[in-house]
Scaffold this active site. Structure first.
Site, PDB file in Angstrom:
ATOM      1  N   TRP A 227      52.755  96.235   5.933  1.00 50.71           N
ATOM      2  CA  TRP A 227      53.315  94.933   6.286  1.00 50.71           C
ATOM      3  C   TRP A 227      54.810  94.885   5.984  1.00 50.71           C
ATOM      4  O   TRP A 227      55.456  93.887   6.271  1.00 50.71           O
ATOM      5  CB  TRP A 227      52.625  93.812   5.520  1.00 50.71           C
ATOM      6  CG  TRP A 227      51.218  93.541   5.956  1.00 50.71           C
ATOM      7  CD1 TRP A 227      50.604  93.992   7.080  1.00 50.71           C
ATOM      8  CD2 TRP A 227      50.261  92.754   5.250  1.00 50.71           C
ATOM      9  NE1 TRP A 227      49.314  93.532   7.136  1.00 50.71           N
ATOM     10  CE2 TRP A 227      49.066  92.765   6.027  1.00 50.71           C
ATOM     11  CE3 TRP A 227      50.271  92.041   4.042  1.00 50.71           C
ATOM     12  CZ2 TRP A 227      47.912  92.093   5.636  1.00 50.71           C
ATOM     13  CZ3 TRP A 227      49.117  91.370   3.664  1.00 50.71           C
ATOM     14  CH2 TRP A 227      47.955  91.397   4.444  1.00 50.71           C
TER      15      TRP A 227
ATOM     16  N   HIS B 197      59.444  96.716  13.841  1.00 51.00           N
ATOM     17  CA  HIS B 197      58.763  95.987  12.767  1.00 51.00           C
ATOM     18  C   HIS B 197      59.681  95.697  11.582  1.00 51.00           C
ATOM     19  O   HIS B 197      59.308  95.843  10.426  1.00 51.00           O
ATOM     20  CB  HIS B 197      57.529  96.767  12.300  1.00 51.00           C
ATOM     21  CG  HIS B 197      56.386  95.875  11.908  1.00 51.00           C
ATOM     22  ND1 HIS B 197      56.305  95.254  10.682  1.00 51.00           N
ATOM     23  CD2 HIS B 197      55.277  95.489  12.581  1.00 51.00           C
ATOM     24  CE1 HIS B 197      55.188  94.546  10.610  1.00 51.00           C
ATOM     25  NE2 HIS B 197      54.550  94.665  11.761  1.00 51.00           N
TER      26      HIS B 197
ATOM     27  N   GLU C 289      42.653  92.847   9.994  1.00 50.63           N
ATOM     28  CA  GLU C 289      43.308  91.690   9.387  1.00 50.63           C
ATOM     29  C   GLU C 289      42.310  90.724   8.755  1.00 50.63           C
ATOM     30  O   GLU C 289      42.434  89.508   8.859  1.00 50.63           O
ATOM     31  CB  GLU C 289      44.167  90.962  10.417  1.00 50.63           C
ATOM     32  CG  GLU C 289      45.313  91.793  10.947  1.00 50.63           C
ATOM     33  CD  GLU C 289      46.221  91.022  11.889  1.00 50.63           C
ATOM     34  OE1 GLU C 289      47.454  91.130  11.738  1.00 50.63           O
ATOM     35  OE2 GLU C 289      45.701  90.312  12.763  1.00 50.63           O
TER      36      GLU C 289
ATOM     37  N   LYS D 130      46.382  97.388  22.890  1.00 48.78           N
ATOM     38  CA  LYS D 130      47.743  96.874  23.021  1.00 48.78           C
ATOM     39  C   LYS D 130      48.634  97.908  23.709  1.00 48.78           C
ATOM     40  O   LYS D 130      48.385  99.111  23.631  1.00 48.78           O
ATOM     41  CB  LYS D 130      48.325  96.532  21.649  1.00 48.78           C
ATOM     42  CG  LYS D 130      47.700  95.307  20.997  1.00 48.78           C
ATOM     43  CD  LYS D 130      48.429  94.902  19.731  1.00 48.78           C
ATOM     44  CE  LYS D 130      47.831  93.640  19.136  1.00 48.78           C
ATOM     45  NZ  LYS D 130      48.567  93.157  17.944  1.00 48.78           N
TER      46      LYS D 130
ATOM     47  N   ASP E   9      52.487  96.797  17.254  1.00 49.64           N
ATOM     48  CA  ASP E   9      52.156  95.375  17.419  1.00 49.64           C
ATOM     49  C   ASP E   9      53.190  94.653  18.272  1.00 49.64           C
ATOM     50  O   ASP E   9      53.981  93.869  17.740  1.00 49.64           O
ATOM     51  CB  ASP E   9      52.040  94.706  16.042  1.00 49.64           C
ATOM     52  CG  ASP E   9      51.502  93.291  16.119  1.00 49.64           C
ATOM     53  OD1 ASP E   9      50.894  92.943  17.141  1.00 49.64           O
ATOM     54  OD2 ASP E   9      51.689  92.529  15.153  1.00 49.64           O
TER      55      ASP E   9
ATOM     56  N   GLU F   8      56.439  86.485  20.189  1.00 50.37           N
ATOM     57  CA  GLU F   8      56.343  86.596  18.737  1.00 50.37           C
ATOM     58  C   GLU F   8      57.470  87.438  18.157  1.00 50.37           C
ATOM     59  O   GLU F   8      58.033  87.112  17.110  1.00 50.37           O
ATOM     60  CB  GLU F   8      54.986  87.205  18.374  1.00 50.37           C
ATOM     61  CG  GLU F   8      54.777  87.426  16.895  1.00 50.37           C
ATOM     62  CD  GLU F   8      53.417  88.028  16.593  1.00 50.37           C
ATOM     63  OE1 GLU F   8      53.157  88.324  15.412  1.00 50.37           O
ATOM     64  OE2 GLU F   8      52.611  88.212  17.536  1.00 50.37           O
TER      65      GLU F   8
ATOM     66  N   ARG G 138      50.195 103.810  10.170  1.00 57.84           N
ATOM     67  CA  ARG G 138      49.468 102.792  10.934  1.00 57.84           C
ATOM     68  C   ARG G 138      49.493 103.089  12.437  1.00 57.84           C
ATOM     69  O   ARG G 138      48.580 102.705  13.172  1.00 57.84           O
ATOM     70  CB  ARG G 138      50.063 101.414  10.649  1.00 57.84           C
ATOM     71  CG  ARG G 138      49.344 100.282  11.360  1.00 57.84           C
ATOM     72  CD  ARG G 138      49.848  98.955  10.856  1.00 57.84           C
ATOM     73  NE  ARG G 138      49.877  97.983  11.930  1.00 57.84           N
ATOM     74  CZ  ARG G 138      50.422  96.786  11.828  1.00 57.84           C
ATOM     75  NH1 ARG G 138      51.003  96.438  10.705  1.00 57.84           N
ATOM     76  NH2 ARG G 138      50.402  95.947  12.837  1.00 57.84           N
TER      77      ARG G 138
ATOM     78  N   ASN H 269      41.305  85.478  16.091  1.00 58.60           N
ATOM     79  CA  ASN H 269      40.851  85.174  14.731  1.00 58.60           C
ATOM     80  C   ASN H 269      39.884  84.001  14.867  1.00 58.60           C
ATOM     81  O   ASN H 269      40.254  82.845  14.766  1.00 58.60           O
ATOM     82  CB  ASN H 269      42.033  84.830  13.828  1.00 58.60           C
ATOM     83  CG  ASN H 269      42.922  86.041  13.598  1.00 58.60           C
ATOM     84  OD1 ASN H 269      42.439  87.151  13.443  1.00 58.60           O
ATOM     85  ND2 ASN H 269      44.232  85.835  13.601  1.00 58.60           N
TER      86      ASN H 269
ATOM     87  N   GLU I 266      48.234  80.102  17.132  1.00 59.67           N
ATOM     88  CA  GLU I 266      48.811  81.241  16.424  1.00 59.67           C
ATOM     89  C   GLU I 266      49.797  81.960  17.335  1.00 59.67           C
ATOM     90  O   GLU I 266      49.465  82.328  18.463  1.00 59.67           O
ATOM     91  CB  GLU I 266      47.709  82.201  15.980  1.00 59.67           C
ATOM     92  CG  GLU I 266      48.228  83.351  15.149  1.00 59.67           C
ATOM     93  CD  GLU I 266      47.121  84.225  14.589  1.00 59.67           C
ATOM     94  OE1 GLU I 266      47.452  85.294  14.055  1.00 59.67           O
ATOM     95  OE2 GLU I 266      45.946  83.833  14.679  1.00 59.67           O
ATOM     96  N   ARG I 267      51.009  82.118  16.837  1.00 55.85           N
ATOM     97  CA  ARG I 267      52.096  82.735  17.612  1.00 55.85           C
ATOM     98  C   ARG I 267      52.386  81.940  18.890  1.00 55.85           C
ATOM     99  O   ARG I 267      52.763  82.503  19.911  1.00 55.85           O
ATOM    100  CB  ARG I 267      51.788  84.181  17.956  1.00 55.85           C
ATOM    101  CG  ARG I 267      51.371  85.029  16.768  1.00 55.85           C
ATOM    102  CD  ARG I 267      52.341  84.974  15.611  1.00 55.85           C
ATOM    103  NE  ARG I 267      51.898  85.788  14.498  1.00 55.85           N
ATOM    104  CZ  ARG I 267      52.424  85.754  13.270  1.00 55.85           C
ATOM    105  NH1 ARG I 267      53.416  84.908  12.998  1.00 55.85           N
ATOM    106  NH2 ARG I 267      51.982  86.547  12.333  1.00 55.85           N
TER     107      ARG I 267
ATOM    108  N   ARG J 239      38.596  94.571  20.891  1.00 53.50           N
ATOM    109  CA  ARG J 239      39.993  94.920  20.650  1.00 53.50           C
ATOM    110  C   ARG J 239      40.118  96.174  19.776  1.00 53.50           C
ATOM    111  O   ARG J 239      39.391  96.335  18.792  1.00 53.50           O
ATOM    112  CB  ARG J 239      40.736  93.754  19.983  1.00 53.50           C
ATOM    113  CG  ARG J 239      40.859  92.545  20.866  1.00 53.50           C
ATOM    114  CD  ARG J 239      41.623  91.435  20.177  1.00 53.50           C
ATOM    115  NE  ARG J 239      43.058  91.528  20.357  1.00 53.50           N
ATOM    116  CZ  ARG J 239      43.946  91.449  19.376  1.00 53.50           C
ATOM    117  NH1 ARG J 239      43.565  91.342  18.122  1.00 53.50           N
ATOM    118  NH2 ARG J 239      45.234  91.510  19.635  1.00 53.50           N
TER     119      ARG J 239
END
Length: 737
Positions: free
Chosen positions: A576, A554, A305, A393, A398, A426, A369, A224, A181-182, A338
């Site tokens: 999103w 974003h 998520e 983070k 993100d 990413e 957010r 994930n 992923e990524r 996290r």
């Protein structure tokens, strides 16, 4: 297994004779062509003395001997005693010479620190690489070789180095089916199908590279998570990797899926306060530590998520983390929990998020957010066990090209906090853009939280010096895959290297690290190093300018996150959608996070609020993060917001063209294979920088109603042309576990 360690150590130099394909990273050890430096090193080194008391010390000795023989093009004697011009490796327990000479020196080297000292031993000059532990000796060995690879004097050495952060960890977002992923550098380097029986040489070279920059932990699996990795057949595979990594000082961690007791344990609940659930996890930890006595612990993503978590049972993040902490504590393990969460209160608002919506604050959900991690975790300060780290983070959203530091950093003085960076690009051009991330890392580490007055930097929060944390950690989402050069883009290696060096010592500058990496990876030639260091140091700001200048964030394509898409307004939930973040309308641009908007600024210390709370004084690199700014607002340059926005976008694309031109003039310094690879990738980057610039400005122009300044080349395509682009097979989005 001890015999296997020795076999691996003897194999570890198989990469030394490879072509210049990038596989050797910064550990190339090519013969020194500079006659003066070669003479100095040969004059100081004739042999090595080390008692091979462990697999780690044997690796250190073999690394040093083989590296020096390649670098100096000379035989390096294996000596039993410390003679003249001998490099002596060891600890006070393994080396009588070190034991005797260190008595007069008061060094607090701890478990991982090292000293590299020039000493006299019975009238003979020696170089001593000493530590309290074998792994400290290995770290010191790599540091000594770094001095030689970068042409530094070793005539009189007095170097003491101790890591500022205890746990320096790579997070691999690798799935068990080898998708990443990524990830933009091929499939996962972990071949679960052939483990535990087959040990790929790459596993050994991976461990060696990490040890060379001080990384001491690796999380093998995606946040994930897949419960399957906790079953016995997979734990035996994990054991095989842990056995390879152990002599290099690297602990193995796994991601744990919160509802694994239901998925693979046959229980009907995963409630962290349920006795059966606690017992199931306790037994699972017993099984893991029976196989892997030095297992580091779990990294957990919960209630974010779609991942299950304690909130599904009416419990808090502290309840969930503490359950894991309690079952890990008897084994000395820790849990990294996290803080990346999506609050359920941000609901999908289909009536507002249709194509053509303005995205102004009146059109979206009331919550921001930006605030969610703080809102969920700040009230829990002091409620986590001592072996819990809340992993935060670097920014509140993100991993954007530029973010203000997360307000959680410094806001939980009674909780151990770990800092999470993303090495894989990413949001920074993925596998094709040259973006040196050390300036991004340093921008966050040097940011002042003011939580205890001036000088309360993020770095001091993370290293424990500000709040006296019981354990400290920093994590980097790995950019590694099975591409021959590990990171797809040759300069992606610099971000892996920079993370390790800053994790060990966050006081190093981005320039120092870039220079080190260039000299070891390419050449010590001064002209080459100076020009490419300039490219590297300007690359992150260039990317910010052609992607998200002045605090935009974003606004990339949804799902794959590849390329610009500020117009998207129909994603599955409000936060999103790019329009949720930029708020472009006829009035202006940017997200109002002051008291008149979402009031996210209130999560920071008063001095930070004062810095960023007024758009007339706010640092302009963050102005659109915190303010909805009118199109005709006068910036510090005297230009309007629209004019400044255009200038930034055009400057970003122009910077990439400059990078191309600079690189084209360096052909004589670089092997053909890597030169051509970087040259082609820079051409892709330039094309995509223009794409970002044109697509974003054409879109924002529909709101500003102002022309792009006439001195700039006009976009050749229309906004509709850019909107029609689709990327169904973009890399890095496979999330199948």
């Amino acid at each position: 297994m001890k015999r296997s360690f020795l076999f691996f150590a003897l194999l570890m130099f198989s990469g030394v004779c490879r072509a210049e394909d990038g596989y050797r990273l910064w550990l190339r050890y090519n013969k020194i062509e500079n006659a003066a430096m070669l003479h100095q090193y040969r004059s100081n080194i004739s042999g090595i003395a080390a008692h091979e008391a462990s697999a780690t010390l044997m690796i250190a000795k073999k690394e040093l001997q083989s590296a020096l023989e390649h670098l100096l093009d000379a035989k390096i004697a294996d000596q039993q005693e410390a003679g003249d011009k001998t490099v002596v490796l060891g600890t006070p327990q393994t080396s009588p010479v070190i034991n005797r000479l260190l008595r007069s020196v008061n060094f607090n080297l701890g478990k991982e620190g090292y000293a590299i000292l020039t000493k006299k031993n019975d009238g003979k000059k020696i170089t001593m690489i000493a530590a309290n532990t074998d792994i400290g000796v290995l770290y010191g060995t790599f540091a000594f070789l770094r001095l030689i690879q970068t042409f530094q004097s070793i005539d009189e050495l007095s170097i003491v180095s101790v890591p500022k952060i205890q746990h320096r960890v790579l997070n691999h977002w690798d799935n068990l089916n080898r998708s990443v992923e990524r990830g933009y550098a091929g499939i996962s380097i972990w071949n679960w199908h052939t483990l535990p029986g087959y040990i790929d040489q790459r596993y050994i070279d991976y461990a060696r590279a990490n040890a060379s920059i001080g990384i001491n932990g690796t999380v093998l699996t995606n946040v994930n998570a897949n419960s399957l990795v906790l079953t016995r057949p997979y734990l035996e595979k994990v054991k095989a990797l842990a056995d390879v990594f152990r002599p290099y000082g690297i602990q193995v961690y796994l991601t744990a899926k919160f509802n694994a007791p239901v998925e693979i344990g046959g229980l009907k609940t995963a409630d962290p306060l349920n006795a059966e659930v606690k017992n199931w996890w306790a037994k699972k930890c017993d099984d893991i530590y029976e196989l892997i006595p030095d297992f580091g612990g779990f990294l957990i993503k919960a209630n974010s998520e779609g991942q299950p978590g304690p909130q599904g049972y009416g419990r808090t993040h502290a309840d969930g983390a503490n359950m894991f902490a309690d079952v890990l504590a008897p084994h000395g393990g820790m849990v990294m929990w996290r803080a990346f969460v999506y609050d359920a209160r941000v609901q999908k608002e289909e009536e507002h998020f249709s194509e053509g919506a303005t995205g102004h604050s009146s059109d979206i959900a009331a919550e921001d957010r930006f605030k969610q991690a703080y809102d969920e975790f700040k009230p829990l300060d002091g409620k986590f066990r001592k072996n819990v780290l809340v992993q935060v983070k670097n920014g509140p959203i993100d991993f954007q090209p530029r973010e203000p530091f997360s307000p959680l950093l410094g806001a939980m003085p009674q909780t151990n906090l770990a800092l999470e960076f993303q090495l894989t690009q990413e949001y920074l051009g993925q596998g094709t853009h040259l973006v040196y991330e050390a300036p991004l890392f340093k921008e966050c580490l040097n940011a002042d939280t003011y939580i205890r007055g001036e000088g309360s930097t993020v770095a001091k929060v993370i290293d424990g010096s500000l709040q006296r944390s019981t354990i400290t950690a920093i994590a980097g989402v790995a950019n590694i895959g099975n591409d021959i050069n590990w990171t797809a883009h040759p300069f992606g290696q610099a971000n892996w290297y920079a993370f390790g060096r800053l994790a060990w010592n966050h006081d190093l500058s981005s320039e120092e690290i870039a220079e080190e990496w260039l000299k070891q990876t390419f050449t010590n030639d001064g002209q080459f190093v100076a020009k490419v260091k300039d490219i590297m140091m300007g690359s992150r700001e260039a990317a910010v300018n052609y992607m998200t200048p002045l605090g935009l964030h974003h606004i990339m394509g949804t799902g794959h996150h590849y390329g610009p898409a500020p117009w998207v307004a129909n994603a599955g939930r409000a936060d999103w959608n790019p329009v949720y973040y930029h708020k472009a309308d006829q009035t202006g641009l940017g997200f109002d996070r002051t008291a008149t908007g979402s009031n996210a600024l209130a999560q920071y210390a008063p001095r930070v609020q004062q810095q960023w709370g007024n758009r007339n004084t706010c640092d302009e690199k963050f102005i659109l993060w915190f303010h909805h700014v009118p199109w005709n607002f006068r910036m510090k340059s005297g230009k309007t917001l629209w004019g400044e926005l255009c200038d930034k976008y055009y400057a970003g694309a122009a910077a990439v063209r400059w990078m191309e031109q600079q690189w084209d003039g360096l052909r004589k310094y670089v092997d053909r294979q890597r030169f051509e690879q970087v040259r082609m990738l820079l051409k892709i980057q330039e094309k995509e920088a223009v794409w970002w610039r044109n697509a974003c400005l054409l879109y924002f122009q529909t709101f500003s109603k102002q022309p792009i300044p006439g001195q700039n080349e006009p976009p050749r395509e229309s906004l509709d042309d850019y909107k029609r682009l689709r990327f169904p097979l973009a890399p890095g989005i496979n999330n199948v576990n």
